[in-house]
Enzyme design. Structure first.
Site, PDB file in Angstrom:
ATOM      1  N   LYS A  37       0.861  -1.180   0.000  1.00 13.41           N
ATOM      2  CA  LYS A  37       0.000   0.000   0.000  1.00 13.41           C
ATOM      3  C   LYS A  37       0.898   1.230   0.000  1.00 13.41           C
ATOM      4  O   LYS A  37       1.753   1.391   0.871  1.00 13.41           O
ATOM      5  CB  LYS A  37      -0.885  -0.016   1.240  1.00 13.41           C
ATOM      6  CG  LYS A  37      -1.775   1.217   1.358  1.00 13.41           C
ATOM      7  CD  LYS A  37      -2.732   1.078   2.525  1.00 13.41           C
ATOM      8  CE  LYS A  37      -3.580   2.328   2.699  1.00 13.41           C
ATOM      9  NZ  LYS A  37      -4.516   2.207   3.818  1.00 13.41           N
ATOM     10  N   LYS A  95      -2.334  -1.501  -3.760  1.00 12.79           N
ATOM     11  CA  LYS A  95      -3.180  -0.307  -3.669  1.00 12.79           C
ATOM     12  C   LYS A  95      -2.330   0.939  -3.776  1.00 12.79           C
ATOM     13  O   LYS A  95      -1.284   1.003  -3.143  1.00 12.79           O
ATOM     14  CB  LYS A  95      -3.874  -0.360  -2.302  1.00 12.79           C
ATOM     15  CG  LYS A  95      -4.789   0.788  -2.024  1.00 12.79           C
ATOM     16  CD  LYS A  95      -5.354   0.643  -0.639  1.00 12.79           C
ATOM     17  CE  LYS A  95      -6.156   1.908  -0.366  1.00 12.79           C
ATOM     18  NZ  LYS A  95      -6.560   2.003   1.002  1.00 12.79           N
TER      19      LYS A  95
HETATM   20  C1  PBG Z   1      -7.183   3.374   5.932  1.00 10.79           C
HETATM   21  C2  PBG Z   1      -7.568   3.212   4.518  1.00 10.79           C
HETATM   22  C3  PBG Z   1      -7.410   4.148   3.497  1.00 10.79           C
HETATM   23  C4  PBG Z   1      -7.974   3.585   2.363  1.00 10.79           C
HETATM   24  C5  PBG Z   1      -8.446   2.319   2.716  1.00 10.79           C
HETATM   25  N1  PBG Z   1      -8.160   2.094   4.066  1.00 10.79           N
HETATM   26  C6  PBG Z   1      -6.903   5.522   3.513  1.00 10.79           C
HETATM   27  C7  PBG Z   1      -5.531   5.814   3.884  1.00 10.79           C
HETATM   28  O1  PBG Z   1      -4.668   4.949   4.022  1.00 10.79           O
HETATM   29  O2  PBG Z   1      -5.280   7.002   4.087  1.00 10.79           O
HETATM   30  C8  PBG Z   1      -8.052   4.266   1.040  1.00 10.79           C
HETATM   31  C9  PBG Z   1      -9.176   3.863   0.176  1.00 10.79           C
HETATM   32  C10 PBG Z   1      -9.479   4.804  -0.928  1.00 10.79           C
HETATM   33  O3  PBG Z   1      -8.835   5.837  -1.148  1.00 10.79           O
HETATM   34  O4  PBG Z   1     -10.442   4.481  -1.632  1.00 10.79           O
HETATM   35  N2  PBG Z   1      -6.073   2.686   6.351  1.00 10.79           N
HETATM   36 ZN    ZN Z   2      -5.509   3.356   8.539  1.00 14.04          ZN
END
Ligand code: PBG
Ligand code: ZN
Length: 336
Positions: free
Chosen positions: A201, A259
């Site tokens: 991520k 992601k």
């Molecule tokens: C939180 C989380 C996020 C997303 C999914 N879980 C945001 C982040 O890490 O700031 C992002 C999902 C999206 O942008 O659609 N951990």
């Molecule tokens: Zn988070």
């Protein structure tokens, strides 16, 4: 004199593109309703669902409309939903998410009761439940305390499993998360509950609309880090992403995720080629917002671009896609 003698062409790629039936016959990749995972936001103490301004067509659902949305997804044949909470009970640790009576546990129960056969994925992280918006408690230096997060995340994962979650999906990118969750689940008797790890991520600006939606923007406190760059990955690093995936698998991940989506298709393809675990792509909020905005202006065709985008995830190796377009895509796929 003709430059090329037509009859001598040794190949004609166009032969197999001549008719829809031929194209159907040789198509390499297919998108199905069964590839879709629908993310849902639920806010507590809300009377009516509210559309998220940067994500047209996506709502902060009430606890009541959550049930309706999950049923809608199930009726369309979508195999899984993933749940995000918009909490009114935030503190420095995100402790509401440990409680059997908190929003986190309630959403899972509601979803499970609404449609028992759909898989309910619990996004396990703290940013939706902490007052500072980070994915774990903050240490003296203003950065997230990795190992304190691990202790808490075991509790959150067990809370999710007790509430009926079918899959645990840790999204926080703390080191050792998957091992900590596996140990906590096993100890509580949940040996059969799989982990879908947000393995690679990236610290992406594409998450902007999500942070509005989930109410987890950073920057409220001066002494606390203003971004997630000490735990989410540097967008420049592909080899490091494979190491992240490898570590999550070694710690016991059953499925892995990459992601964001489109801008990271190279990472998705490499992940699938290298490990061949069930691999998922998250088509994130900013990607959805871009598509919706261009469509609203009449600059892109929403449905066609959406379907092409979802197909590209499959082609790159995804076994499934987390996408805010899931209901729209499912309707199109069902109607042929
Ligand atoms: C939180 C989380 C996020 C997303 C999914 N879980 C945001 C982040 O890490 O700031 C992002 C999902 C999206 O942008 O659609 N951990
Ligand atoms: Zn988070």
């Amino acid at each position: 004199m003709a430059a090329t003698n037509q009859a001598d062409l040794p190949y004609r790629m166009r032969r197999l593109r001549k008719t829809p039936a031929l194209r159907d016959l040789v198509r390499e990749t297919h998108l199905s309703v069964k590839d879709l995972i629908y993310p849902i936001f639920t806010e507590e103490n809300l009377d009516e669902r509210v559309e998220i301004s940067s994500m047209p067509g996506v709502y902060r659902e009430t606890e009541k409309s959550l049930a309706t949305r999950v049923k809608e997804a199930a009726d369309l044949g979508i195999p899984a939903v993933i749940l995000f909470g918009v909490s009114h009970h935030k503190d420095e640790n995100g402790s509401d998410s440990f409680k059997a009576t908190g929003l986190f546990a309630r959403m899972i129960k509601i979803a499970k009761e609404a449609a028992p056969d759909i898989s309910v994925i619990a996004d396990v992280c703290f940013c939706e439940y902490t007052d500072h918006g980070h994915c774990g408690p903050i240490a003296e230096d203003g950065d997230v305390d990795n190992d304190a997060t691990l202790i808490n995340i075991g509790k959150q994962a067990v809370n999710a499993a007790k509430a009926g979650a079918d899959i645990i999906a840790p999204s926080g990118m703390m080191d050792g998360t998957v091992a900590a969750i596996r140990a906590a689940l096993d100890e509580a008797g949940f040996t059969e509950i799989p982990i879908m790890a947000y393995a690679a991520k990236f610290a992406s600006t594409y998450y902007g609309p999500f942070r509005d939606a989930a109410g987890c923007a950073l920057g409220k406190y001066d002494h606390v880090a203003k971004d997630r760059k000490t735990y989410q990955m540097d967008p420049a690093n592909a080899r490091e992403a494979l190491r992240e995936v490898e570590l999550d698998i070694a710690e016991g991940a059953d499925m892995v995720m990459v992601k964001p989506g489109l801008a990271y298709l190279d990472i998705l393809a490499k992940t699938k080629d290298s490990f061949s675990l069930p691999t998922f792509s998250y088509h994130v909020s900013g990607e959805y917002a871009m598509l919706k905005a261009a469509a609203e202006k009449g600059w892109l065709e929403y449905e066609a671009v959406m379907m092409e985008t979802l197909l590209s995830f499959k082609r790159a190796g995804a076994d499934g896609i987390l996408t805010y377009t899931a209901l729209d895509a499912a309707r199109i796929l069902r109607n042929g």
